[in-house]
Design a protein around this motif. Structure first.
Motif, PDB file in Angstrom:
ATOM      1  N   LEU A  93       1.107  -9.078  -3.499  1.00 29.30           N
ATOM      2  CA  LEU A  93       2.026  -8.007  -3.103  1.00 29.30           C
ATOM      3  C   LEU A  93       3.339  -8.237  -3.843  1.00 29.30           C
ATOM      4  O   LEU A  93       4.042  -9.213  -3.592  1.00 29.30           O
ATOM      5  N   CYS A  94       3.648  -7.326  -4.773  1.00 28.20           N
ATOM      6  CA  CYS A  94       4.839  -7.418  -5.616  1.00 28.20           C
ATOM      7  C   CYS A  94       5.888  -6.448  -5.048  1.00 28.20           C
ATOM      8  O   CYS A  94       5.537  -5.439  -4.440  1.00 28.20           O
ATOM      9  N   HIS A  95       7.166  -6.737  -5.283  1.00 26.27           N
ATOM     10  CA  HIS A  95       8.211  -5.795  -4.861  1.00 26.27           C
ATOM     11  C   HIS A  95       7.961  -4.392  -5.422  1.00 26.27           C
ATOM     12  O   HIS A  95       8.271  -3.393  -4.785  1.00 26.27           O
ATOM     13  N   THR A  96       7.379  -4.346  -6.631  1.00 30.70           N
ATOM     14  CA  THR A  96       7.090  -3.057  -7.255  1.00 30.70           C
ATOM     15  C   THR A  96       6.167  -2.202  -6.387  1.00 30.70           C
ATOM     16  O   THR A  96       6.323  -0.982  -6.313  1.00 30.70           O
ATOM     17  N   ASP A  97       5.204  -2.851  -5.709  1.00 31.32           N
ATOM     18  CA  ASP A  97       4.296  -2.101  -4.841  1.00 31.32           C
ATOM     19  C   ASP A  97       5.077  -1.457  -3.695  1.00 31.32           C
ATOM     20  O   ASP A  97       4.769  -0.344  -3.265  1.00 31.32           O
ATOM     21  N   ILE A  98       6.071  -2.187  -3.202  1.00 32.78           N
ATOM     22  CA  ILE A  98       6.870  -1.666  -2.089  1.00 32.78           C
ATOM     23  C   ILE A  98       7.735  -0.498  -2.585  1.00 32.78           C
ATOM     24  O   ILE A  98       7.821   0.546  -1.935  1.00 32.78           O
ATOM     25  N   HIS A  99       8.329  -0.686  -3.770  1.00 30.04           N
ATOM     26  CA  HIS A  99       9.113   0.425  -4.346  1.00 30.04           C
ATOM     27  C   HIS A  99       8.215   1.632  -4.628  1.00 30.04           C
ATOM     28  O   HIS A  99       8.630   2.776  -4.454  1.00 30.04           O
ATOM     29  N   ALA A 100       6.985   1.365  -5.054  1.00 28.80           N
ATOM     30  CA  ALA A 100       6.039   2.462  -5.310  1.00 28.80           C
ATOM     31  C   ALA A 100       5.748   3.211  -4.016  1.00 28.80           C
ATOM     32  O   ALA A 100       5.777   4.447  -3.966  1.00 28.80           O
ATOM     33  N   ALA A 101       5.493   2.447  -2.948  1.00 27.95           N
ATOM     34  CA  ALA A 101       5.149   3.060  -1.652  1.00 27.95           C
ATOM     35  C   ALA A 101       6.339   3.817  -1.061  1.00 27.95           C
ATOM     36  O   ALA A 101       6.158   4.758  -0.289  1.00 27.95           O
ATOM     37  N   HIS A 102       7.545   3.394  -1.449  1.00 25.82           N
ATOM     38  CA  HIS A 102       8.755   4.070  -0.946  1.00 25.82           C
ATOM     39  C   HIS A 102       9.216   5.197  -1.874  1.00 25.82           C
ATOM     40  O   HIS A 102      10.108   5.958  -1.522  1.00 25.82           O
ATOM     41  N   GLY A 103       8.651   5.250  -3.086  1.00 24.42           N
ATOM     42  CA  GLY A 103       9.111   6.240  -4.068  1.00 24.42           C
ATOM     43  C   GLY A 103      10.556   5.986  -4.480  1.00 24.42           C
ATOM     44  O   GLY A 103      11.334   6.906  -4.678  1.00 24.42           O
ATOM     45  N   ASP A 104      10.909   4.694  -4.648  1.00 25.62           N
ATOM     46  CA  ASP A 104      12.309   4.314  -4.885  1.00 25.62           C
ATOM     47  C   ASP A 104      12.814   4.595  -6.297  1.00 25.62           C
ATOM     48  O   ASP A 104      14.015   4.670  -6.519  1.00 25.62           O
ATOM     49  N   TRP A 105      11.914   4.657  -7.263  1.00 27.88           N
ATOM     50  CA  TRP A 105      12.369   4.620  -8.655  1.00 27.88           C
ATOM     51  C   TRP A 105      12.410   6.006  -9.295  1.00 27.88           C
ATOM     52  O   TRP A 105      11.743   6.933  -8.844  1.00 27.88           O
ATOM     53  N   PRO A 106      13.170   6.110 -10.389  1.00 24.17           N
ATOM     54  CA  PRO A 106      13.304   7.407 -11.073  1.00 24.17           C
ATOM     55  C   PRO A 106      11.948   8.020 -11.467  1.00 24.17           C
ATOM     56  O   PRO A 106      11.748   9.218 -11.323  1.00 24.17           O
ATOM     57  N   VAL A 107      11.019   7.192 -11.968  1.00 20.50           N
ATOM     58  CA  VAL A 107       9.678   7.696 -12.292  1.00 20.50           C
ATOM     59  C   VAL A 107       8.763   7.331 -11.127  1.00 20.50           C
ATOM     60  O   VAL A 107       8.521   6.161 -10.869  1.00 20.50           O
ATOM     61  N   LYS A 108       8.286   8.344 -10.394  1.00 19.75           N
ATOM     62  CA  LYS A 108       7.530   8.081  -9.163  1.00 19.75           C
ATOM     63  C   LYS A 108       6.027   8.267  -9.366  1.00 19.75           C
ATOM     64  O   LYS A 108       5.609   9.096 -10.165  1.00 19.75           O
ATOM     65  N   PRO A 109       5.236   7.497  -8.610  1.00 24.98           N
ATOM     66  CA  PRO A 109       3.791   7.767  -8.616  1.00 24.98           C
ATOM     67  C   PRO A 109       3.488   9.038  -7.812  1.00 24.98           C
ATOM     68  O   PRO A 109       4.377   9.552  -7.126  1.00 24.98           O
ATOM     69  N   SER A 110       2.272   9.544  -7.919  1.00 28.31           N
ATOM     70  CA  SER A 110       1.901  10.763  -7.192  1.00 28.31           C
ATOM     71  C   SER A 110       0.923  10.422  -6.074  1.00 28.31           C
ATOM     72  O   SER A 110      -0.234  10.106  -6.353  1.00 28.31           O
ATOM     73  N   PRO A 111       1.360  10.475  -4.811  1.00 26.52           N
ATOM     74  CA  PRO A 111       0.431  10.225  -3.710  1.00 26.52           C
ATOM     75  C   PRO A 111      -0.671  11.291  -3.687  1.00 26.52           C
ATOM     76  O   PRO A 111      -0.414  12.418  -4.115  1.00 26.52           O
ATOM     77  N   PRO A 112      -1.872  11.016  -3.157  1.00 24.51           N
ATOM     78  CA  PRO A 112      -2.237   9.688  -2.640  1.00 24.51           C
ATOM     79  C   PRO A 112      -2.600   8.706  -3.752  1.00 24.51           C
ATOM     80  O   PRO A 112      -3.208   9.100  -4.749  1.00 24.51           O
ATOM     81  N   PHE A 113      -2.209   7.435  -3.555  1.00 30.48           N
ATOM     82  CA  PHE A 113      -2.591   6.395  -4.513  1.00 30.48           C
ATOM     83  C   PHE A 113      -2.674   5.059  -3.789  1.00 30.48           C
ATOM     84  O   PHE A 113      -2.120   4.894  -2.700  1.00 30.48           O
ATOM     85  N   THR A 114      -3.375   4.115  -4.431  1.00 32.28           N
ATOM     86  CA  THR A 114      -3.521   2.758  -3.904  1.00 32.28           C
ATOM     87  C   THR A 114      -2.701   1.820  -4.773  1.00 32.28           C
ATOM     88  O   THR A 114      -2.945   1.736  -5.975  1.00 32.28           O
ATOM     89  N   PRO A 115      -1.698   1.127  -4.204  1.00 30.54           N
ATOM     90  CA  PRO A 115      -0.899   0.192  -4.997  1.00 30.54           C
ATOM     91  C   PRO A 115      -1.680  -1.077  -5.356  1.00 30.54           C
ATOM     92  O   PRO A 115      -2.850  -1.213  -4.974  1.00 30.54           O
ATOM     93  N   GLY A 116      -1.005  -1.986  -6.035  1.00 32.72           N
ATOM     94  CA  GLY A 116      -1.595  -3.282  -6.354  1.00 32.72           C
ATOM     95  C   GLY A 116      -1.811  -3.482  -7.841  1.00 32.72           C
ATOM     96  O   GLY A 116      -2.647  -2.808  -8.437  1.00 32.72           O
ATOM     97  N   HIS A 117      -1.040  -4.412  -8.435  1.00 33.53           N
ATOM     98  CA  HIS A 117      -1.217  -4.701  -9.870  1.00 33.53           C
ATOM     99  C   HIS A 117      -1.304  -6.205 -10.123  1.00 33.53           C
ATOM    100  O   HIS A 117      -0.926  -6.696 -11.168  1.00 33.53           O
ATOM    101  N   GLU A 118      -1.797  -6.923  -9.094  1.00 30.76           N
ATOM    102  CA  GLU A 118      -2.120  -8.341  -9.278  1.00 30.76           C
ATOM    103  C   GLU A 118      -3.563  -8.561  -8.806  1.00 30.76           C
ATOM    104  O   GLU A 118      -3.901  -9.611  -8.278  1.00 30.76           O
TER     105      GLU A 118
END
Ligand SMILES: [Zn+2]
Ligand SMILES: [Zn+2]
Length: 353
Positions: free
Chosen positions: A54-79
């Motif tokens: 669990l990386c901080h990036t996953d939390i930012h992704a789930a919160h939509g914190d960053w200028p470039v956002k993912p499109s829900p629905p999605f599954t986080p996790g990059h480790e």
């Protein structure tokens, strides 16, 4: 994997399903769901996930914190780390049964100027695991055969997980910093990223100063090779590091703009500040005058290439690095996120489906 029999008067089709943690809307808890196991298209593989950090990036992704956002629905996790179970057409890089890591860089074009010059992490066509592609917070994940990295025998898959993002990211940051023997390297933040940054800076020959606000993390940093430590709540890290002569390089892993400004202030002339951690608050104030007169370099470093990750695994297999982690079941992903947000974890949480 579970098999659900679809009831039908004329036929009975078996649908293979899996559990996955899914973000449906930003800021809401992830929901644990039953989904079909993905099937690989051309050039793709399917991996049965053993563990995923669990990386901080996953939390930012789930919160939509960053200028470039993912499109829900999605599954986080990059480790994600796991065993290849299926290959799509044309996959030659890995075989069924191989243990592989599914890093942030899920796909790159392979032909643009960045890809062919060793900077695939800057490819404009890239896709990101757990952000634009479904990631490793699931029992199975799909990936591109060409962009996974084999995990060598002898590396515990659970330890391989934090290396897949936190490891490669800080390993690359030390490369970008240009650390050479005798350089003084300040690492701001001794969390999932920082505890590995301390080790890579020391492996590169640097004399490491660890900065954090928790004494137990500073103690850990000392165990992992830091020569000096500064508790930023007790003393001003800028003054403390300047007293040592100033840092040749400062690596900012803490997710706080204030820590990044302190990292800048701790540099000596001709020093280099490497931005690594990504605070939700996106801006810092840095002086132009001092940057020019002191010949300061400020540089961003984003994850690492497949080659960088191979080197990270090689160092770990050789016993050169230690990964500090805590295992949790994937079903507790929301509690794990709350604990990371509250700073209640030693370094990295690794989720196991
Ligand atoms: Zn990450
Ligand atoms: Zn490219």
């Amino acid at each position: 994997m579970t098999l659900i029999e679809k009831e039908s008067p004329t036929r009975s089709a078996a649908v293979a399903t899996m559990q996955a943690a899914v973000v449906h809307s930003f800021g809401e808890p992830l929901s644990l769901e039953t989904k079909p196991i993905p099937t690989p298209g051309a050039a793709e593989i399917v991996v049965e996930i053993e563990s995923c950090g669990l990386c901080h990036t996953d939390i930012h992704a789930a919160h939509g914190d960053w200028p470039v956002k993912p499109s829900p629905p999605f599954t986080p996790g990059h480790e994600g780390v796991g065993i290849v179970t299926a290959l799509g057409d044309g996959v030659t890089e890995v075989a069924v049964g191989d243990r592989v890591a599914l890093p942030w860089l899920g796909y790159a074009c392979g032909t643009c100027e960045y890809c062919v010059s060793g900077w695939e992490t800057l490819c404009p066509e890239q896709q990101m695991m757990g952000y634009t592609m479904d990631g490793g917070f699931a029992q199975y994940a799909k990936a591109y055969g060409r962009y996974v990295v084999k995990v060598p025998d002898g590396i515990d898959p659970v330890e391989a997980s934090p290396l897949t993002c936190a490891g490669v990211t800080t390993y690359k940051a030390v490369k970008v910093a240009g650390t050479r023997s005798s350089d003084l390297v300040a690492v701001f933040g001794v969390g999932g990223l920082g505890h590995l940054a301390v080790q890579y800076a020391a492996i590169a020959g640097g004399r490491v100063i660890a900065v954090d606000i928790h004494d137990e993390k500073l103690e850990l940093a000392r165990e992992l090779g830091a020569e000096f430590t500064v508790n930023a709540l007790e003393e001003d890290p800028v003054t403390a590091i300047q007293k040592l002569g100033g840092a040749d390089q400062a690596i900012a892993t803490a997710v706080s703009p204030r820590a990044v400004e302190q990292a800048y202030g701790s540099l000596r002339r001709h020093g280099t500040l490497v931005f690594v951690g990504l605070p939700a608050d996106n801006y810092v104030r840095l002086p132009i005058f001092e940057t020019v007169l002191n010949g300061i370099t400020v540089v961003g470093s984003i994850v690492g290439t497949r080659l960088d990750l191979r080197e990270v695994f090689e160092l770990h297999a050789a016993g050169k690095t230690r990964v500090i982690l805590e295992e949790r079941p994937l079903a507790e992903v929301n509690e794990a996120i709350a604990d990371v947000d509250a700073g209640r974890v030693p370094a990295r949480i690794v989720l196991r489906p």
